[in-house]
Design a protein around this motif. Structure first.
Motif, PDB file in Angstrom:
ATOM      1  N   LYS A 162       4.146  -2.112 -14.431  1.00 23.24           N
ATOM      2  CA  LYS A 162       4.282  -2.808 -13.157  1.00 23.24           C
ATOM      3  C   LYS A 162       5.764  -3.133 -13.000  1.00 23.24           C
ATOM      4  CE  LYS A 162       1.089  -5.782 -14.349  1.00 23.24           C
ATOM      5  NZ  LYS A 162       0.198  -6.942 -14.323  1.00 23.24           N
ATOM      6  N   LEU A 163       6.193  -3.313 -11.771  1.00 23.74           N
ATOM      7  CA  LEU A 163       7.614  -3.485 -11.517  1.00 23.74           C
ATOM      8  C   LEU A 163       7.881  -4.642 -10.571  1.00 23.74           C
ATOM      9  CD1 LEU A 163      10.525  -2.293 -11.740  1.00 23.74           C
ATOM     10  CD2 LEU A 163       9.917  -0.776  -9.852  1.00 23.74           C
ATOM     11  N   ILE A 213       2.827   1.835  -6.354  1.00 25.15           N
ATOM     12  CA  ILE A 213       2.355   1.382  -5.042  1.00 25.15           C
ATOM     13  C   ILE A 213       2.739  -0.087  -4.847  1.00 25.15           C
ATOM     14  CG2 ILE A 213       0.324   1.060  -3.553  1.00 25.15           C
ATOM     15  CD1 ILE A 213       0.898   4.019  -4.267  1.00 25.15           C
ATOM     16  N   VAL A 214       3.296  -0.418  -3.687  1.00 19.13           N
ATOM     17  CA  VAL A 214       3.671  -1.804  -3.385  1.00 19.13           C
ATOM     18  C   VAL A 214       2.403  -2.650  -3.288  1.00 19.13           C
ATOM     19  CG1 VAL A 214       4.788  -3.348  -1.722  1.00 19.13           C
ATOM     20  CG2 VAL A 214       5.747  -1.070  -2.135  1.00 19.13           C
ATOM     21  N   GLU A 215       2.326  -3.690  -4.132  1.00 16.18           N
ATOM     22  CA  GLU A 215       1.179  -4.609  -4.156  1.00 16.18           C
ATOM     23  C   GLU A 215       1.421  -5.856  -3.318  1.00 16.18           C
ATOM     24  OE1 GLU A 215      -1.352  -4.655  -8.194  1.00 16.18           O
ATOM     25  OE2 GLU A 215       0.631  -5.522  -8.392  1.00 16.18           O
ATOM     26  N   LYS A 216       2.660  -6.345  -3.383  1.00 17.38           N
ATOM     27  CA  LYS A 216       2.977  -7.597  -2.694  1.00 17.38           C
ATOM     28  C   LYS A 216       4.456  -7.611  -2.362  1.00 17.38           C
ATOM     29  CE  LYS A 216       2.723 -12.581  -3.112  1.00 17.38           C
ATOM     30  NZ  LYS A 216       1.960 -13.037  -2.002  1.00 17.38           N
ATOM     31  N   GLY A 257       0.798  -1.222   0.000  1.00 18.93           N
ATOM     32  CA  GLY A 257       0.000   0.000   0.000  1.00 18.93           C
ATOM     33  C   GLY A 257       0.829   1.269   0.000  1.00 18.93           C
ATOM     34  N   ASP A 258       2.141   1.158   0.286  1.00 18.83           N
ATOM     35  CA  ASP A 258       3.019   2.334   0.301  1.00 18.83           C
ATOM     36  C   ASP A 258       3.503   2.672  -1.109  1.00 18.83           C
ATOM     37  OD1 ASP A 258       2.842   2.534   3.051  1.00 18.83           O
ATOM     38  OD2 ASP A 258       4.806   1.633   3.435  1.00 18.83           O
ATOM     39  N   ARG A 259       3.767   3.957  -1.332  1.00 17.31           N
ATOM     40  CA  ARG A 259       4.340   4.417  -2.592  1.00 17.31           C
ATOM     41  C   ARG A 259       5.862   4.313  -2.509  1.00 17.31           C
ATOM     42  NH1 ARG A 259       2.468   6.991  -6.698  1.00 17.31           N
ATOM     43  NH2 ARG A 259       0.499   7.537  -5.700  1.00 17.31           N
TER      44      ARG A 259
END
Length: 153
Positions: free
Chosen positions: A31-32, A130-133, A6-8
């Motif tokens: 996506k990264l 945004i961190v997804e996983k 959830g963090d950028r």
């Protein structure tokens, strides 16, 4: 302070193997897979890099760009990329700034010795930065499959 789901991610990620600054705005809309690893040319790190190399086209087809991060120098990254024919960028985080922001620079133990080092960790980041996983149990030999299998579930 470690980044969590959830963090950028930061605007500036660091310097790649060409000495060029890697910025999130240059990755906008992609996506990264941002993977942190301890050291170039070590068995586990080479297996992980080669897994991502071998699965690179499939990762790209799934919409991902791949970037590796270690505290090795630009020159070390250049040699590692050349030796293993890696098709993606490696960030030289020589002062561990990015490692620390992502919370992967930590105390480790090996052979009764305690030292600071990189925890092998992969962050999957969406098109908006945004961190997804977060994958903290990395299968070095099958890492591309581990990422792709997880995204197919």
């Amino acid at each position: 302070m470690a980044l969590k789901v959830g963090d950028r991610i930061p605007e500036i990620l660091g310097v790649n193997q060409y000495g060029e600054e890697v910025k999130t705005k240059d990755l906008a809309g992609k996506k990264l897979v941002l993977y942190f690893y301890p050291k170039d040319n070590t068995p586990g790190c080479t297996a992980e890099a080669c897994s991502l190399r071998d699965g690179y086209e499939r990762l790209r087809a799934a919409g991902y760009e791949v970037i590796g991060v270690s505290k090795d120098s630009v020159k070390s990254h250049q040699k590692f990329i050349e030796k293993q024919d890696l098709p993606f960028q490696l960030i030289a985080d020589t002062d561990t700034t990015l490692n620390q922001v992502f919370g992967v620079w930590a105390e480790k133990k090996m052979a009764g010795r305690t030292y600071m080092g990189t925890l092998r960790t992969t962050f999957l980041i969406d098109e908006n930065g945004i961190v997804e996983k977060i994958i903290d149990k990395v299968d070095t030999k099958q890492h591309a499959e581990q990422i792709l299998d997880d995204k197919l579930r």
